[in-house]
Design an enzyme around this catalytic site. Structure first.
Site, PDB file in Angstrom:
ATOM      1  N   LYS A 217       0.820  -1.209   0.000  1.00 38.33           N
ATOM      2  CA  LYS A 217       0.000   0.000   0.000  1.00 38.33           C
ATOM      3  C   LYS A 217       0.860   1.267   0.000  1.00 38.33           C
ATOM      4  CE  LYS A 217      -4.092  -1.827  -0.203  1.00 38.33           C
ATOM      5  NZ  LYS A 217      -5.085  -1.949   0.857  1.00 38.33           N
ATOM      6  N   ARG A 252      -4.102 -10.703   3.333  1.00 42.33           N
ATOM      7  CA  ARG A 252      -4.253 -10.628   1.874  1.00 42.33           C
ATOM      8  C   ARG A 252      -2.997  -9.966   1.308  1.00 42.33           C
ATOM      9  NH1 ARG A 252      -6.289  -7.148  -2.133  1.00 42.33           N
ATOM     10  NH2 ARG A 252      -7.475  -8.220  -3.776  1.00 42.33           N
TER      11      ARG A 252
END
Length: 272
Positions: A217, A252
């Site tokens: 991210k 994930r």
């Protein structure tokens, strides 16, 4: 001994999209998707999460028809060739897509809208008796990073997820099939993401399974001075270690092998 903890589950990301932020266009054909999925399973993935719609910041929604055209051939191929104990999750907010994906061989749902985009998602999950992940997101992918603000991000995200879990249960979804996801990077600034990760134990304390999706991210790149998502493996590992330490049991990730090792070693230390 600190007691037996459940084994952390690694969910490998399989984007069959042309425009995902980190790996768009790489795995759109069933053959390419299968090769990547097989590699992730060999590296320790327990779940393969298949998405036919990019949810990167600024992305536009994709029609149900297009999602189905992208994911159904892939799901059928994976279900035929992967071991039966590998779960296939479908990343969608649409109940029709979810229903057809389950019929094709998927056995888990991952809804970033937590049932808000399509309330029938909960009916589909309840009838099929499959796990469903409910994520927090402020706004939509197209606008979620347009100046997100919170008075107390942890309290607000926690309250939202517990409320959505109650709606899911009212629709017939069993508590043990509900997974909550704080939505790292979805309508949050860097400081919001950091606070949520620091307070993951509060999400675990709800009694629901918790999914952490921090892989590659952008907020971590801002900390590390790195603009290339594929170079954020070490940063992602740090979030996995923190997550396992807090009691999170599902991660994930794009980089399965590194995160599998990090999760297993952290779990082994905590087991002593």
């Amino acid at each position: 001994m600190s007691g037996i903890r459940p084994k952390p589950l690694i969910m490998g990301i399989l984007n069959v999209t042309p425009d995902s932020f980190s790996d768009g266009g790489k795995y759109c054909s069933p053959d390419a998707a299968l090769a990547h999925a097989q590699n992730m399973v060999s590296e320790g993935a327990d779940i393969i999460d298949i998405g036919g719609e990019s949810t990167r910041p600024g992305s536009e929604p994709v029609s149900e028809r297009e999602q189905l055209a992208r994911i159904i051939p892939v799901i059928k191929t994976l279900r035929t060739h992967l071991p039966a104990n590998v779960m296939l999750s479908v990343d969608t907010t649409r109940s029709r897509v979810a229903q057809e994906a389950l019929a094709a061989g998927a056995n888990m749902l991952n809804d970033i809208s937590a049932g808000r985009d399509d309330p029938d998602m909960f009916t589909v999950a309840a009838k099929a008796g499959v796990p469903i992940a409910l994520m927090h997101m402020r706004g939509k992918p197209k606008n979620m990073q347009d100046n997100p603000e919170y008075e107390d991000v942890v309290e607000e995200v926690l309250k939202f997820l517990v409320e959505r879990a109650e709606v899911a249960k009212a629709a017939g979804v069993a508590s043990e099939n509900i997974i909550i996801d704080p939505g790292i990077g979805f309508g949050k600034r860097k400081e919001h993401n950091l606070r949520l990760i620091r307070e993951l134990s509060r999400f675990v304390a709800t009694g629901y399974k918790v999914l952490l999706g921090a892989s590659r991210k952008r907020f971590m790149g801002a900390i590390c001075g790195e603009t290339r998502p594929m170079e954020l493996v070490g940063a992602t590992i740090a979030t996995t270690v923190l997550g396992v330490s807090a009691g999170v049991t599902m991660f994930r990730v794009h980089d399965v092998k590194a995160n599998r090792q990090a999760a297993d070693v952290t779990a082994a230390v905590l087991q002593m």
